[in-house]
Design a protein around this motif. Structure first.
Motif, PDB file in Angstrom:
ATOM      1  N   THR A 131       3.290   2.045 -10.882  1.00 33.38           N
ATOM      2  CA  THR A 131       3.583   0.841 -11.645  1.00 33.38           C
ATOM      3  C   THR A 131       2.660   0.669 -12.841  1.00 33.38           C
ATOM      4  OG1 THR A 131       2.174  -0.417 -10.164  1.00 33.38           O
ATOM      5  CG2 THR A 131       4.528  -0.419  -9.677  1.00 33.38           C
ATOM      6  N   ARG A 132       1.692   1.541 -12.972  1.00 35.84           N
ATOM      7  CA  ARG A 132       0.753   1.376 -14.083  1.00 35.84           C
ATOM      8  C   ARG A 132       0.442   2.726 -14.718  1.00 35.84           C
ATOM      9  NH1 ARG A 132      -3.198  -3.492 -13.355  1.00 35.84           N
ATOM     10  NH2 ARG A 132      -1.875  -4.794 -12.056  1.00 35.84           N
ATOM     11  N   ALA A 133       0.105   2.665 -16.002  1.00 31.10           N
ATOM     12  CA  ALA A 133      -0.275   3.888 -16.720  1.00 31.10           C
ATOM     13  C   ALA A 133      -1.494   4.524 -16.042  1.00 31.10           C
ATOM     14  CB  ALA A 133      -0.575   3.573 -18.177  1.00 31.10           C
ATOM     15  N   ARG A 134      -2.372   3.692 -15.492  1.00 29.99           N
ATOM     16  CA  ARG A 134      -3.563   4.213 -14.815  1.00 29.99           C
ATOM     17  C   ARG A 134      -3.172   5.138 -13.658  1.00 29.99           C
ATOM     18  NH1 ARG A 134      -7.370   3.405 -10.722  1.00 29.99           N
ATOM     19  NH2 ARG A 134      -5.929   2.186  -9.456  1.00 29.99           N
ATOM     20  N   HIS A 135      -2.162   4.727 -12.874  1.00 34.99           N
ATOM     21  CA  HIS A 135      -1.715   5.556 -11.754  1.00 34.99           C
ATOM     22  C   HIS A 135      -1.157   6.877 -12.278  1.00 34.99           C
ATOM     23  CE1 HIS A 135      -0.570   1.465  -9.751  1.00 34.99           C
ATOM     24  NE2 HIS A 135      -1.865   1.632  -9.841  1.00 34.99           N
ATOM     25  N   ARG A 136      -0.340   6.751 -13.317  1.00 34.07           N
ATOM     26  CA  ARG A 136       0.325   7.938 -13.851  1.00 34.07           C
ATOM     27  C   ARG A 136      -0.704   8.956 -14.354  1.00 34.07           C
ATOM     28  NH1 ARG A 136       5.095   9.438 -15.024  1.00 34.07           N
ATOM     29  NH2 ARG A 136       5.890   7.471 -14.256  1.00 34.07           N
ATOM     30  N   GLU A 137      -1.688   8.461 -15.121  1.00 36.31           N
ATOM     31  CA  GLU A 137      -2.684   9.385 -15.688  1.00 36.31           C
ATOM     32  C   GLU A 137      -3.447  10.124 -14.589  1.00 36.31           C
ATOM     33  OE1 GLU A 137      -5.222   7.097 -18.284  1.00 36.31           O
ATOM     34  OE2 GLU A 137      -3.422   6.649 -19.483  1.00 36.31           O
ATOM     35  N   LEU A 138      -3.885   9.381 -13.580  1.00 40.91           N
ATOM     36  CA  LEU A 138      -4.695  10.013 -12.538  1.00 40.91           C
ATOM     37  C   LEU A 138      -3.861  10.984 -11.704  1.00 40.91           C
ATOM     38  CD1 LEU A 138      -6.882   6.950 -11.553  1.00 40.91           C
ATOM     39  CD2 LEU A 138      -7.663   9.054 -12.650  1.00 40.91           C
ATOM     40  N   LEU A 139      -2.613  10.602 -11.411  1.00 47.38           N
ATOM     41  CA  LEU A 139      -1.742  11.512 -10.656  1.00 47.38           C
ATOM     42  C   LEU A 139      -1.454  12.768 -11.469  1.00 47.38           C
ATOM     43  CD1 LEU A 139       1.025   9.501  -8.789  1.00 47.38           C
ATOM     44  CD2 LEU A 139      -0.954  10.695  -7.859  1.00 47.38           C
TER      45      LEU A 139
ATOM     46  N   GLY B 248       0.787  -1.231   0.000  1.00 48.90           N
ATOM     47  CA  GLY B 248       0.000   0.000   0.000  1.00 48.90           C
ATOM     48  C   GLY B 248       0.818   1.279   0.000  1.00 48.90           C
ATOM     49  N   LEU B 249       2.086   1.231  -0.485  1.00 41.84           N
ATOM     50  CA  LEU B 249       2.897   2.452  -0.435  1.00 41.84           C
ATOM     51  C   LEU B 249       2.276   3.580  -1.247  1.00 41.84           C
ATOM     52  CD1 LEU B 249       6.624   1.357  -0.353  1.00 41.84           C
ATOM     53  CD2 LEU B 249       5.032   1.884   1.483  1.00 41.84           C
ATOM     54  N   LEU B 250       1.843   3.271  -2.482  1.00 44.02           N
ATOM     55  CA  LEU B 250       1.231   4.322  -3.293  1.00 44.02           C
ATOM     56  C   LEU B 250      -0.127   4.710  -2.709  1.00 44.02           C
ATOM     57  CD1 LEU B 250       1.191   6.152  -5.776  1.00 44.02           C
ATOM     58  CD2 LEU B 250       0.172   4.263  -7.062  1.00 44.02           C
ATOM     59  N   GLY B 251      -0.876   3.694  -2.277  1.00 45.48           N
ATOM     60  CA  GLY B 251      -2.190   3.953  -1.698  1.00 45.48           C
ATOM     61  C   GLY B 251      -2.093   4.865  -0.469  1.00 45.48           C
ATOM     62  N   ASP B 252      -1.098   4.597   0.399  1.00 45.12           N
ATOM     63  CA  ASP B 252      -0.935   5.429   1.605  1.00 45.12           C
ATOM     64  C   ASP B 252      -0.646   6.868   1.233  1.00 45.12           C
ATOM     65  OD1 ASP B 252      -1.353   3.222   3.106  1.00 45.12           O
ATOM     66  OD2 ASP B 252       0.749   2.906   3.672  1.00 45.12           O
ATOM     67  N   LYS B 253       0.258   7.031   0.246  1.00 42.79           N
ATOM     68  CA  LYS B 253       0.603   8.382  -0.216  1.00 42.79           C
ATOM     69  C   LYS B 253      -0.650   9.085  -0.744  1.00 42.79           C
ATOM     70  CE  LYS B 253       4.991   9.936  -0.561  1.00 42.79           C
ATOM     71  NZ  LYS B 253       5.817   8.961  -0.002  1.00 42.79           N
ATOM     72  N   ALA B 254      -1.382   8.387  -1.599  1.00 41.90           N
ATOM     73  CA  ALA B 254      -2.553   9.007  -2.234  1.00 41.90           C
ATOM     74  C   ALA B 254      -3.593   9.400  -1.177  1.00 41.90           C
ATOM     75  CB  ALA B 254      -3.162   8.057  -3.271  1.00 41.90           C
ATOM     76  N   ARG B 255      -3.764   8.546  -0.168  1.00 40.95           N
ATOM     77  CA  ARG B 255      -4.715   8.873   0.905  1.00 40.95           C
ATOM     78  C   ARG B 255      -4.268  10.128   1.651  1.00 40.95           C
ATOM     79  NH1 ARG B 255      -6.100   3.617   1.052  1.00 40.95           N
ATOM     80  NH2 ARG B 255      -4.051   3.031   1.792  1.00 40.95           N
ATOM     81  N   ASP B 256      -2.962  10.188   1.929  1.00 38.68           N
ATOM     82  CA  ASP B 256      -2.409  11.336   2.641  1.00 38.68           C
ATOM     83  C   ASP B 256      -2.597  12.619   1.809  1.00 38.68           C
ATOM     84  OD1 ASP B 256      -0.853  12.820   4.460  1.00 38.68           O
ATOM     85  OD2 ASP B 256       0.899  12.575   3.165  1.00 38.68           O
ATOM     86  N   TRP B 257      -2.264  12.549   0.522  1.00 40.34           N
ATOM     87  CA  TRP B 257      -2.419  13.722  -0.354  1.00 40.34           C
ATOM     88  C   TRP B 257      -3.872  14.165  -0.415  1.00 40.34           C
ATOM     89  CZ3 TRP B 257       0.769  10.956  -4.692  1.00 40.34           C
ATOM     90  CH2 TRP B 257       2.133  11.086  -4.406  1.00 40.34           C
ATOM     91  N   ARG B 258      -4.747  13.182  -0.519  1.00 39.09           N
ATOM     92  CA  ARG B 258      -6.161  13.507  -0.640  1.00 39.09           C
ATOM     93  C   ARG B 258      -6.634  14.228   0.629  1.00 39.09           C
ATOM     94  NH1 ARG B 258     -10.929   9.943  -0.509  1.00 39.09           N
ATOM     95  NH2 ARG B 258     -12.561  10.954  -1.756  1.00 39.09           N
TER      96      ARG B 258
ATOM     97  N   ALA C 296      -8.937  17.583  -8.121  1.00 40.10           N
ATOM     98  CA  ALA C 296      -7.671  16.929  -7.736  1.00 40.10           C
ATOM     99  C   ALA C 296      -7.938  15.808  -6.734  1.00 40.10           C
ATOM    100  CB  ALA C 296      -6.711  17.957  -7.155  1.00 40.10           C
ATOM    101  N   ALA C 297      -8.797  16.070  -5.756  1.00 37.81           N
ATOM    102  CA  ALA C 297      -9.110  15.059  -4.738  1.00 37.81           C
ATOM    103  C   ALA C 297      -9.868  13.890  -5.370  1.00 37.81           C
ATOM    104  CB  ALA C 297      -9.937  15.679  -3.617  1.00 37.81           C
ATOM    105  N   HIS C 298     -10.731  14.225  -6.312  1.00 39.08           N
ATOM    106  CA  HIS C 298     -11.526  13.198  -6.987  1.00 39.08           C
ATOM    107  C   HIS C 298     -10.626  12.226  -7.750  1.00 39.08           C
ATOM    108  CE1 HIS C 298     -15.230  11.605  -8.674  1.00 39.08           C
ATOM    109  NE2 HIS C 298     -14.637  11.593  -9.860  1.00 39.08           N
ATOM    110  N   ARG C 299      -9.599  12.769  -8.426  1.00 38.72           N
ATOM    111  CA  ARG C 299      -8.683  11.914  -9.190  1.00 38.72           C
ATOM    112  C   ARG C 299      -7.940  10.959  -8.260  1.00 38.72           C
ATOM    113  NH1 ARG C 299     -11.513  12.641 -12.899  1.00 38.72           N
ATOM    114  NH2 ARG C 299     -11.189  14.167 -14.549  1.00 38.72           N
ATOM    115  N   LEU C 300      -7.559  11.438  -7.081  1.00 40.62           N
ATOM    116  CA  LEU C 300      -6.876  10.558  -6.126  1.00 40.62           C
ATOM    117  C   LEU C 300      -7.839   9.500  -5.589  1.00 40.62           C
ATOM    118  CD1 LEU C 300      -4.654  13.120  -4.193  1.00 40.62           C
ATOM    119  CD2 LEU C 300      -3.981  11.567  -6.030  1.00 40.62           C
ATOM    120  N   GLY C 301      -9.101   9.899  -5.435  1.00 33.04           N
ATOM    121  CA  GLY C 301     -10.123   8.935  -5.022  1.00 33.04           C
ATOM    122  C   GLY C 301     -10.266   7.836  -6.063  1.00 33.04           C
ATOM    123  N   GLN C 302     -10.180   8.221  -7.331  1.00 30.92           N
ATOM    124  CA  GLN C 302     -10.256   7.211  -8.398  1.00 30.92           C
ATOM    125  C   GLN C 302      -9.047   6.285  -8.347  1.00 30.92           C
ATOM    126  OE1 GLN C 302     -10.764  10.089 -11.625  1.00 30.92           O
ATOM    127  NE2 GLN C 302     -12.639   9.019 -12.185  1.00 30.92           N
ATOM    128  N   LEU C 303      -7.880   6.868  -8.047  1.00 28.52           N
ATOM    129  CA  LEU C 303      -6.660   6.065  -7.946  1.00 28.52           C
ATOM    130  C   LEU C 303      -6.844   4.980  -6.881  1.00 28.52           C
ATOM    131  CD1 LEU C 303      -3.620   5.764  -8.714  1.00 28.52           C
ATOM    132  CD2 LEU C 303      -3.128   7.287  -6.819  1.00 28.52           C
TER     133      LEU C 303
END
Ligand SMILES: Nc1nc2c(ncn2[C@@H]2O[C@H](COP(=O)(O)OP(=O)(O)OP(=O)(O)O)[C@@H](O)[C@H]2O)c(=O)[nH]1
Ligand SMILES: [K+]
Ligand SMILES: [Mg+2]
Length: 417
Positions: free
Chosen positions: A354-362, A119-129, A389-396
């Motif tokens: 690790t995925r294009a999906r992450h990159r696009e949303l970020l 959950g390293l990316l997930g933790d970051k995204a939650r924190d940013w959100r 911006a918050a919505h995109r992280l929610g999608q991530l």
């Protein structure tokens, strides 16, 4: 169901030996059963596990016995993970990490997938959100104030300061150039060059088996052949391609077209030349370079031949190797160089995406933050960008707007996961 097949419902989470029986009472296997009542299970729902002897007949008999129980059906691919996700046991980036872990072929891929699963990316995204939402609260407060007259800059300025710090962090993660995305898929190295220079012979050397047909006839290889190598934990896909020339045969023409396009897409091209051939074998290479293509290594083959001449390759200025694909001389040095190339390419670092999906949303989230910073004191517009911006992280994280992508992601999973 457990009572019917195993004759008992064991203590929760305790491995319990049981004689499994089919509906007619015939024994199937002497096995271990486990019972995980909800919510303390992998999926968050009631889960029963049967640990059986792996023979095909045992498996078939057990599946038939389970199939005879009402309201039971086989899980779809990825259905367990999907339920775990829907019950909040995993966020979407962790589910993707699990999928990557199952499919990891090399040690480095395994480590990267595990980082994702943890959950390293997930933790970051939650924190940013969370931080974006905190900044939004300041901006919303400014909007409320402005209803009463003046727009208080003291609320907008600290919100923007927060966002700037956040944007730097997200840009840092985005700046990792997609290398960890490649670690998922592997680096692609194309063997290319004129016909009959020994491309397929080199391919077989690298694969350590006869994957490609070798023959003295120019134009032997037509289809693109792939092998997956594990170079010191780095995944590298090598492709062997048709020799490049003006072919007359329409089938060979198609082979040359595929060779050119696949080699052009590769990360690195090994341009093979025959030290026996007249000329330097680099005409096509020069044409490619004229098109702005780069990333070549020149490999001179057939060094074992008595009259081997080493043409002057200095014109191209690419790294140069001399080998005999037939007897293997120089091949370990070439593999060593490829391993170092892969290691330098996949600088493990703290790569999170690790995925294009992450990159696009970020990217979209960062762009919205950038616009929010650039906006003058128009609080409503800033609030709108922050919401986006918050919505995109929610999608991530898979928490909002996900129905359409869930099917795509979980479809890739194996049955039973
Ligand atoms: N002496 C010598 N012969 C080699 C060497 N490598 C390949 N050959 C021979 O060169 C011929 C062509 O080899 P291939 O591997 O089929 O060459 P290719 O580049 O894949 O050829 P195409 O697929 O037709 O473009 C065969 O007869 C090989 O045995 C080498 O290092 N030394
Ligand atoms: K050949
Ligand atoms: Mg070939």
């Amino acid at each position: 169901m457990l009572e019917r097949i195993a004759g008992q419902r064991p203590q929760p989470r305790a491995a319990t030996r049981a004689l499994l029986k089919d509906p007619s009472g015939q024994p199937i296997d002497d096995a271990i059963v486990l019972w995980f009542p909800a919510p303390r299970s992998a999926t968050g729902e009631d889960v029963a596990e049967f640990h059986i002897h792996g023979g095909r007949a045992v498996l078939q008999a057990l599946i038939a016995a389970i199939g005879a129980v009402e309201n039971l059906r086989a899980a779809e691919p990825g259905e367990f993970t999907r339920r775990a996700f829907e019950n909040g046991k995993l966020d979407l980036t962790e589910a993707e990490g699990l999928d990557d872990l199952i499919h990891a072929d090399t040690e480095r891929q395994r480590r990267q997938a595990l980082r994702q699963l943890k959950g390293l990316l997930g933790d970051k995204a939650r924190d940013w959100r969370g931080q974006i939402i905190a900044a939004s609260a300041l901006v919303e407060a400014a909007i409320d104030f402005s209803d009463e007259g003046d727009v208080p800059d003291e609320l907008i300025a600290p919100a923007k300061a927060k966002i700037e710090i956040l944007l730097d962090e997200i840009e840092d993660v985005l700046a990792q150039e997609g290398r960890s995305e490649r670690l998922r898929d592997g680096l692609v190295v194309a063997i290319t060059g004129p016909p009959n220079v020994g491309k397929s012979t080199l391919m077989n050397q690298l694969a350590r088996r006869e994957v490609a047909i070798v023959s003295p006839h120019a134009g032997t290889t037509r289809d693109v052949i792939e092998v997956h190598l594990d170079l010191d934990g780095y995944p590298v896909t090598v492709i062997d391609t048709a020799g490049i020339r003006e072919a007359i045969d329409p089938v060979e023409q198609e082979g040359v077209r595929r060779a050119r396009s696949r080699a052009a897409e590769a990360d690195l091209r090994l341009w093979l030349v025959d030290t026996q051939a007249a000329g330097d074998g680099e005409d096509e290479l020069r044409a490619w370079i004229a098109e702005g293509q780069h990333g070549f290594w020149v490999v001179r083959n057939k060094l074992d031949e008595p009259e081997a001449v080493t043409p002057d390759l200095s014109a191209s200025g690419w790294p140069c190797f001399s080998i005999s694909a037939a007897n293997g001389r120089g091949v370990p040095e070439l593999i060593g160089a490829l391993t170092r190339y892969a290691a330098a390419y996949f600088d493990e670092g703290s790569a999170l995406i690790t995925r294009a999906r992450h990159r696009e949303l970020l990217r979209q989230s960062a762009d919205a933050l950038g616009r929010a910073i650039d906006l003058p004191e128009a609080a409503e517009l800033i609030a709108e960008e922050l919401r986006l911006a918050a919505h995109r992280l929610g999608q991530l994280l898979g928490r909002v707007d996900v129905e359409d992508i869930l099917d795509v992601i979980f479809r890739e999973f194996c049955v039973g996961k």
